[in-house]
Design a protein around this motif. Structure first.
Motif, PDB file in Angstrom:
ATOM      1  N   PHE A  41       0.780  -1.229   0.000  1.00 52.42           N
ATOM      2  CA  PHE A  41       0.000   0.000   0.000  1.00 52.42           C
ATOM      3  C   PHE A  41       0.816   1.287   0.000  1.00 52.42           C
ATOM      4  CE2 PHE A  41      -3.001  -3.132   1.744  1.00 52.42           C
ATOM      5  CZ  PHE A  41      -3.983  -3.028   0.779  1.00 52.42           C
ATOM      6  N   VAL A  42       2.117   1.208   0.228  1.00 50.43           N
ATOM      7  CA  VAL A  42       2.949   2.409   0.208  1.00 50.43           C
ATOM      8  C   VAL A  42       3.760   2.401  -1.081  1.00 50.43           C
ATOM      9  CG1 VAL A  42       4.783   3.713   1.347  1.00 50.43           C
ATOM     10  CG2 VAL A  42       3.040   2.546   2.717  1.00 50.43           C
ATOM     11  N   GLU A  43       3.325   3.215  -2.011  1.00 44.98           N
ATOM     12  CA  GLU A  43       3.976   3.276  -3.305  1.00 44.98           C
ATOM     13  C   GLU A  43       5.373   3.881  -3.177  1.00 44.98           C
ATOM     14  OE1 GLU A  43       2.988   5.421  -7.472  1.00 44.98           O
ATOM     15  OE2 GLU A  43       1.426   4.177  -6.594  1.00 44.98           O
ATOM     16  N   GLY A  44       6.332   3.292  -3.874  1.00 46.27           N
ATOM     17  CA  GLY A  44       7.681   3.829  -3.919  1.00 46.27           C
ATOM     18  C   GLY A  44       8.577   3.423  -2.767  1.00 46.27           C
ATOM     19  N   ILE A  45       8.098   2.562  -1.873  1.00 47.63           N
ATOM     20  CA  ILE A  45       8.932   2.170  -0.728  1.00 47.63           C
ATOM     21  C   ILE A  45      10.042   1.203  -1.144  1.00 47.63           C
ATOM     22  CG2 ILE A  45       7.532   0.218   0.074  1.00 47.63           C
ATOM     23  CD1 ILE A  45       8.110   1.331   2.942  1.00 47.63           C
ATOM     24  N   VAL A  46       9.819   0.470  -2.209  1.00 48.64           N
ATOM     25  CA  VAL A  46      10.820  -0.483  -2.693  1.00 48.64           C
ATOM     26  C   VAL A  46      11.612   0.173  -3.822  1.00 48.64           C
ATOM     27  CG1 VAL A  46      11.192  -2.736  -3.770  1.00 48.64           C
ATOM     28  CG2 VAL A  46       9.406  -2.462  -2.038  1.00 48.64           C
ATOM     29  N   GLY A  47      12.922   0.118  -3.699  1.00 47.93           N
ATOM     30  CA  GLY A  47      13.800   0.710  -4.704  1.00 47.93           C
ATOM     31  C   GLY A  47      13.836  -0.110  -5.979  1.00 47.93           C
ATOM     32  N   ASP A  48      14.472   0.443  -6.978  1.00 46.60           N
ATOM     33  CA  ASP A  48      14.622  -0.235  -8.261  1.00 46.60           C
ATOM     34  C   ASP A  48      15.584  -1.416  -8.126  1.00 46.60           C
ATOM     35  OD1 ASP A  48      12.960   1.593  -9.554  1.00 46.60           O
ATOM     36  OD2 ASP A  48      14.638   2.949  -9.975  1.00 46.60           O
ATOM     37  N   PRO A  49      15.513  -2.355  -9.069  1.00 41.00           N
ATOM     38  CA  PRO A  49      16.487  -3.449  -9.077  1.00 41.00           C
ATOM     39  C   PRO A  49      17.914  -2.900  -9.146  1.00 41.00           C
ATOM     40  CG  PRO A  49      14.696  -3.911 -10.591  1.00 41.00           C
ATOM     41  CD  PRO A  49      14.533  -2.480 -10.143  1.00 41.00           C
ATOM     42  N   VAL A  50      18.854  -3.661  -8.609  1.00 35.22           N
ATOM     43  CA  VAL A  50      20.260  -3.257  -8.543  1.00 35.22           C
ATOM     44  C   VAL A  50      21.100  -4.319  -9.248  1.00 35.22           C
ATOM     45  CG1 VAL A  50      22.172  -2.815  -6.950  1.00 35.22           C
ATOM     46  CG2 VAL A  50      19.860  -2.092  -6.344  1.00 35.22           C
ATOM     47  N   LYS A  51      22.098  -3.888 -10.008  1.00 33.71           N
ATOM     48  CA  LYS A  51      22.998  -4.839 -10.676  1.00 33.71           C
ATOM     49  C   LYS A  51      24.306  -4.912  -9.916  1.00 33.71           C
ATOM     50  CE  LYS A  51      21.099  -4.725 -15.235  1.00 33.71           C
ATOM     51  NZ  LYS A  51      21.361  -5.008 -16.606  1.00 33.71           N
ATOM     52  N   ASP A  52      24.850  -6.133  -9.849  1.00 35.15           N
ATOM     53  CA  ASP A  52      26.158  -6.309  -9.214  1.00 35.15           C
ATOM     54  C   ASP A  52      27.260  -6.198 -10.266  1.00 35.15           C
ATOM     55  OD1 ASP A  52      26.365  -8.824 -10.509  1.00 35.15           O
ATOM     56  OD2 ASP A  52      25.650  -9.910  -8.753  1.00 35.15           O
ATOM     57  N   ALA A  53      28.511  -6.413  -9.857  1.00 34.82           N
ATOM     58  CA  ALA A  53      29.664  -6.259 -10.752  1.00 34.82           C
ATOM     59  C   ALA A  53      29.632  -7.224 -11.927  1.00 34.82           C
ATOM     60  CB  ALA A  53      30.961  -6.438  -9.965  1.00 34.82           C
ATOM     61  N   GLU A  54      28.908  -8.337 -11.802  1.00 36.78           N
ATOM     62  CA  GLU A  54      28.801  -9.309 -12.889  1.00 36.78           C
ATOM     63  C   GLU A  54      27.588  -9.050 -13.777  1.00 36.78           C
ATOM     64  OE1 GLU A  54      28.859 -13.184 -11.072  1.00 36.78           O
ATOM     65  OE2 GLU A  54      30.754 -12.770 -10.051  1.00 36.78           O
ATOM     66  N   GLY A  55      26.845  -8.001 -13.463  1.00 35.07           N
ATOM     67  CA  GLY A  55      25.678  -7.673 -14.261  1.00 35.07           C
ATOM     68  C   GLY A  55      24.410  -8.393 -13.833  1.00 35.07           C
ATOM     69  N   ARG A  56      24.498  -9.183 -12.784  1.00 32.77           N
ATOM     70  CA  ARG A  56      23.322  -9.910 -12.296  1.00 32.77           C
ATOM     71  C   ARG A  56      22.390  -8.935 -11.578  1.00 32.77           C
ATOM     72  NH1 ARG A  56      23.132 -14.913  -8.050  1.00 32.77           N
ATOM     73  NH2 ARG A  56      20.915 -15.307  -8.285  1.00 32.77           N
ATOM     74  N   THR A  57      21.100  -9.045 -11.865  1.00 38.31           N
ATOM     75  CA  THR A  57      20.111  -8.143 -11.282  1.00 38.31           C
ATOM     76  C   THR A  57      19.590  -8.710  -9.964  1.00 38.31           C
ATOM     77  OG1 THR A  57      19.458  -7.398 -13.483  1.00 38.31           O
ATOM     78  CG2 THR A  57      17.900  -7.005 -11.690  1.00 38.31           C
ATOM     79  N   HIS A  58      19.521  -7.835  -8.968  1.00 42.39           N
ATOM     80  CA  HIS A  58      18.982  -8.170  -7.649  1.00 42.39           C
ATOM     81  C   HIS A  58      17.722  -7.346  -7.424  1.00 42.39           C
ATOM     82  CE1 HIS A  58      22.658 -10.343  -6.548  1.00 42.39           C
ATOM     83  NE2 HIS A  58      23.250  -9.424  -7.311  1.00 42.39           N
ATOM     84  N   THR A  59      16.665  -8.000  -7.009  1.00 43.92           N
ATOM     85  CA  THR A  59      15.389  -7.335  -6.785  1.00 43.92           C
ATOM     86  C   THR A  59      15.558  -6.178  -5.812  1.00 43.92           C
ATOM     87  OG1 THR A  59      14.241  -9.422  -7.135  1.00 43.92           O
ATOM     88  CG2 THR A  59      13.014  -7.703  -5.992  1.00 43.92           C
ATOM     89  N   GLY A  60      14.870  -5.076  -6.067  1.00 42.83           N
ATOM     90  CA  GLY A  60      14.938  -3.906  -5.202  1.00 42.83           C
ATOM     91  C   GLY A  60      14.467  -4.216  -3.792  1.00 42.83           C
ATOM     92  N   ILE A  61      15.072  -3.535  -2.840  1.00 43.80           N
ATOM     93  CA  ILE A  61      14.670  -3.656  -1.441  1.00 43.80           C
ATOM     94  C   ILE A  61      14.207  -2.282  -0.968  1.00 43.80           C
ATOM     95  CG2 ILE A  61      16.194  -5.621  -0.992  1.00 43.80           C
ATOM     96  CD1 ILE A  61      18.123  -3.608   0.376  1.00 43.80           C
ATOM     97  N   THR A  62      13.862  -2.170   0.276  1.00 43.29           N
ATOM     98  CA  THR A  62      13.352  -0.904   0.795  1.00 43.29           C
ATOM     99  C   THR A  62      14.349   0.228   0.576  1.00 43.29           C
ATOM    100  OG1 THR A  62      12.466   0.241   2.711  1.00 43.29           O
ATOM    101  CG2 THR A  62      14.172  -1.366   3.127  1.00 43.29           C
ATOM    102  N   ALA A  63      13.803   1.367   0.256  1.00 37.88           N
ATOM    103  CA  ALA A  63      14.632   2.531  -0.029  1.00 37.88           C
ATOM    104  C   ALA A  63      14.659   3.519   1.146  1.00 37.88           C
ATOM    105  CB  ALA A  63      14.108   3.233  -1.283  1.00 37.88           C
ATOM    106  N   ILE A  64      13.986   3.187   2.245  1.00 35.93           N
ATOM    107  CA  ILE A  64      13.941   4.075   3.415  1.00 35.93           C
ATOM    108  C   ILE A  64      14.242   3.273   4.676  1.00 35.93           C
ATOM    109  CG2 ILE A  64      12.295   5.650   2.331  1.00 35.93           C
ATOM    110  CD1 ILE A  64      10.112   4.420   4.095  1.00 35.93           C
ATOM    111  N   PRO A  65      14.600   3.954   5.773  1.00 32.94           N
ATOM    112  CA  PRO A  65      14.876   3.239   7.029  1.00 32.94           C
ATOM    113  C   PRO A  65      13.633   2.512   7.549  1.00 32.94           C
ATOM    114  CG  PRO A  65      15.659   5.510   7.144  1.00 32.94           C
ATOM    115  CD  PRO A  65      14.848   5.394   5.888  1.00 32.94           C
ATOM    116  N   LEU A  66      13.850   1.317   8.121  1.00 31.72           N
ATOM    117  CA  LEU A  66      12.775   0.501   8.684  1.00 31.72           C
ATOM    118  C   LEU A  66      13.179  -0.051  10.051  1.00 31.72           C
ATOM    119  CD1 LEU A  66      11.848  -1.654   5.549  1.00 31.72           C
ATOM    120  CD2 LEU A  66      10.569   0.294   6.431  1.00 31.72           C
TER     121      LEU A  66
END
Length: 144
Positions: A41-66
């Protein structure tokens, strides 16, 4: 969606408060249940996917303190009631009724029998500006 409207807001902080006497497994369950609702219900709380040094994509996690905090049952009730009165704060509560129900229908039926101030709160999530969240939860210790 059971009549709820997604919140469209940009929050700076969300805090989770767990009833201090809950067993660790029930405390984790409480935070997990609250997190699911906050994430939905809180739009924008999860950040965008992140790529590591090998180019592998990691699902976004929270973008604010919890932070996960601990409080007495009376603290949780007070937070729920105060937060509900603030238009710029999003609140999700979790009760012993929810935790002990075997289905959502049972939870709905049992909750309908209890007044807001009499519900046995075991957890609450509050999201909003840092100052609003800190005002509601700032005196509570971290869950350890």
């Amino acid at each position: 969606m059971r009549g709820l409207v997604p919140v469209v807001a940009s929050f700076e902080k969300c805090a989770f408060v767990v009833e201090q006497d809950l067993a660790p497994g029930l405390a984790m369950n409480t935070v997990a249940a609250l997190s699911m609702s906050v994430g939905r219900f809180v739009e924008g709380i999860v950040g965008d996917p992140v790529k590591d040094a090998e180019g592998r994509t990691h699902t976004g996690i929270t973008a604010i303190p919890l932070p996960v905090l601990r409080g007495a049952a009376a603290d949780l009730r007070e937070i729920v009631l105060k937060a509900a009165a603030l238009p710029d704060v999003f609140v999700v509560d979790f009760t012993a009724v929810a935790q002990s129900s075997r289905s959502y229908d049972e939870y709905t039926d049992r909750t309908a029998q209890v007044a807001t101030g009499d519900l046995p709160y075991v957890g609450v999530a509050v999201c909003g500006s840092k100052s609003a969240v800190n005002k509601l939860t700032g005196s509570l210790p971290l869950y350890r």
